[in-house]
Design an enzyme around this catalytic site. Structure first.
Site, short mmCIF file in Angstrom:
data_model
loop_
_atom_site.label_atom_id
_atom_site.label_comp_id
_atom_site.label_asym_id
_atom_site.label_seq_id
_atom_site.Cartn_x
_atom_site.Cartn_y
_atom_site.Cartn_z
N HIS A 144 0.86 -1.19 0.00
CA HIS A 144 0.00 0.00 0.00
C HIS A 144 0.89 1.23 0.00
O HIS A 144 1.97 1.22 0.58
CB HIS A 144 -0.90 0.00 1.24
CG HIS A 144 -1.91 1.10 1.22
ND1 HIS A 144 -2.96 1.13 0.32
CD2 HIS A 144 -2.03 2.22 1.97
CE1 HIS A 144 -3.68 2.22 0.53
NE2 HIS A 144 -3.14 2.90 1.52
N ARG A 191 -14.85 12.33 9.03
CA ARG A 191 -13.58 13.05 9.23
C ARG A 191 -13.39 14.11 8.15
O ARG A 191 -12.93 15.22 8.41
CB ARG A 191 -12.39 12.08 9.18
CG ARG A 191 -12.23 11.25 10.42
CD ARG A 191 -11.25 10.13 10.17
NE ARG A 191 -9.94 10.61 9.78
CZ ARG A 191 -9.05 9.91 9.05
NH1 ARG A 191 -9.35 8.69 8.66
NH2 ARG A 191 -7.89 10.42 8.73
N THR A 196 -5.07 3.82 -8.33
CA THR A 196 -4.87 2.61 -9.14
C THR A 196 -6.15 2.20 -9.88
O THR A 196 -6.11 1.79 -11.04
CB THR A 196 -4.37 1.47 -8.23
OG1 THR A 196 -3.16 1.91 -7.63
CG2 THR A 196 -4.11 0.20 -9.00
N LYS A 215 -6.44 -2.65 4.95
CA LYS A 215 -5.46 -3.59 4.38
C LYS A 215 -5.44 -4.90 5.16
O LYS A 215 -5.37 -5.98 4.57
CB LYS A 215 -4.05 -2.96 4.39
CG LYS A 215 -3.81 -2.08 3.20
CD LYS A 215 -3.61 -2.88 1.93
CE LYS A 215 -4.11 -2.15 0.71
NZ LYS A 215 -3.98 -2.86 -0.55
N1 URA Z 1 -5.87 7.02 3.29
C1 URA Z 1 -6.81 6.35 4.00
O1 URA Z 1 -7.31 5.32 3.59
N2 URA Z 1 -7.20 6.88 5.19
C2 URA Z 1 -6.68 8.02 5.69
O2 URA Z 1 -7.06 8.41 6.77
C3 URA Z 1 -5.72 8.70 4.93
C4 URA Z 1 -5.32 8.17 3.71
#
Ligand code: URA
Length: 449
Positions: free
Chosen positions: A88, A174, A126, A194
């Site tokens: 990742h 968020r 991707t 993940k």
């Molecule tokens: N990528 C994510 O999946 N979550 C985050 O909080 C920041 C980047």
């Protein structure tokens, strides 16, 4: 604090500086997924975590709770003859590592069920790149996904609604409550998704530099080391690499142009460059962590062999065909991948060398061309982007442009050219005067406890 406490009491405790127990965290995350926590409570929880931070034990508990909030993929019933591995990245510009690494690791004996994302802000995604391949299905059935992982060794697909649903809701809240930039929330969000993929080992590519998600080297390093610690404490061996994103990783950026670049690397039409170096280093770490090689040197030998033999390209072709794309994409990509009607070189205002880049601004130029999204539901134009992007230290002049812009209209091309010229600094210096960034700046390896 009891796990049965009211959510507002748990939020109050966190607000007042107490640490939350794993049970309390599990209760709260359960409430995020099943809707029993209101949006206001989720927003308040995110804000107290943002303001007060979390201990390492709390971050591990949050990550595990996000991971377990939905389906956790299991592979044991398939009796795969190799480890389940994945990579990742925190995201960048011209970062098409996944397209090359997935099939490459599969060709070395790994199994790569890669659940990827779309472009975010100035960074490419991707899934958006793969969707420039006609017919490629990023949302296959679970059976087809599992079959392909088993048969081709790699399948790159999108996230399903069942995978880490708590993160989906928490991330959306968020995003609108000024709580994105919180280390425990970022780490649990990335790793929760993940680790739900049932991996034997993970490699993380944490970017640093002007195109990175984190603004400073220190913040990127802290993110890399926190991710490494939390993944390992949650039971997944991990290696985190801190890699340079102070210029685009590939000499191109966009969607179809990046798929073309991936094909050029996989078919050995191109044999060097920063992209290949980073991909090779990340893949070697996965082979080591997955027990497919005894040493880093042995991993590199295996990787080089499987690239040169065409085995990695063959895995890519199998994945594309298995997900509905053309079976002859490698041989006839010009026939399938979309091309923009306008292609122009963009020359710098003066001759000299590239001394600095605002890589985020380069990414935003691609978004403005239509290669990324301004709003979540915007359609992507797969054909647009940049190619032949000059590297730091490279000489540019009336012959060698800063890049070629691929646009839908003359007006778009003109706008992108202006953005590019503003983003790339050219000065009258010698090659020795330009300080080139180190490509791989740190490697953090952690076993599972
Ligand atoms: N990528 C994510 O999946 N979550 C985050 O909080 C920041 C980047």
């Amino acid at each position: 604090m009891s796990a049965r406490a009211l959510p507002q009491e748990l939020i109050r405790a966190k607000r007042d500086g107490e640490a939350l127990s794993p049970e309390a965290i599990r209760e709260l995350v359960g409430g995020i997924s099943d809707g029993s926590l209101s949006d206001a409570q989720v927003g308040a929880l995110a804000m107290v975590i943002y303001l007060n931070g979390m201990s390492s034990a709390e971050t591990v508990a949050l990550t595990e709770a996000v991971r377990d909030s939905g389906e956790v993929l299991a592979w044991t019933d398939l009796e795969l003859p190799g480890p389940v591995l994945d990579k990742h990245s925190t995201g960048g510009v011209g970062d098409l590592v996944s397209l090359v690494l997935g099939p490459w690791v599969a060709a070395c004996g790994g199994f790569v069920p890669m659940v990827s994302g779309r472009g975010l802000g100035h960074t490419g995604g991707t899934l958006d790149k793969l969707e420039s391949i006609p017919g490629y299905d990023i949302a296959p059935s679970r059976e087809r996904f599992r079959h392909l992982v088993c048969e081709a060794g790699v399948a790159i697909v999108g996230q399903t609604a069942e995978l880490a649903p708590a993160d989906r809701r928490l991330y959306a809240i968020r995003d609108v409550t000024a709580t994105v930039e919180s280390l425990p929330l970022i780490v649990s969000s990335i790793l929760g998704k993940k680790l739900a993929c049932g991996l034997d080992a993970l490699v993380m590519d944490v970017k640093t530099g002007s195109g990175a998600f984190m603004p400073t080297h220190e913040a990127s390093f802290e993110l890399a080391s926190t991710i490494a610690e939390v993944a390992s404490r949650a039971g997944t061996p991990i290696t985190a690499l801190l890699t340079d994103m102070s210029q685009p990783l590939a000499p191109c950026a966009g969607n179809a142009v990046e798929v073309r670049e991936a094909i050029a690397l996989l078919t050995c039409e191109k044999r060097d460059g920063r992209l290949l170096e980073v991909t090779r280093a990340l893949a070697a770490e996965l082979l080591l962590a997955g027990g497919l090689a005894d040493s880093r040197d042995a991993a590199l030998v295996l990787l080089d062999d499987r690239l040169a033999s065409g085995a990695a390209a063959e895995r890519f072709a199998r994945m594309v065909a298995g997900l509905g794309g053309p079976a002859d994409l490698l041989e006839r990509h010009d026939r399938y991948l979309p091309q923009a009607p306008i292609v122009h070189p963009v020359h710098a205002e003066r001759s000299g060398r590239v001394t600095q880049m605002d890589t985020r601004a380069v990414g935003l130029a691609i978004v403005a061309l239509g290669g990324g999204r301004r709003a979540p539901h915007d359609a992507i134009d797969p054909a647009v982007g940049l190619t032949g992007i000059a590297a730091l230290g490279e000489a540019v002049d009336g012959e060698r442009p800063l890049a070629w812009v691929h646009a839908r209209s003359e007006a778009d091309a003109k706008h992108a050219a202006a953005q590019l010229k503003a983003a790339i600094e050219v000065n009258d210096v010698t090659a020795g005067d330009v300080r080139l960034p180190t490509l791989i700046q740190d490697v953090i390896r952690r076993e599972a406890p």
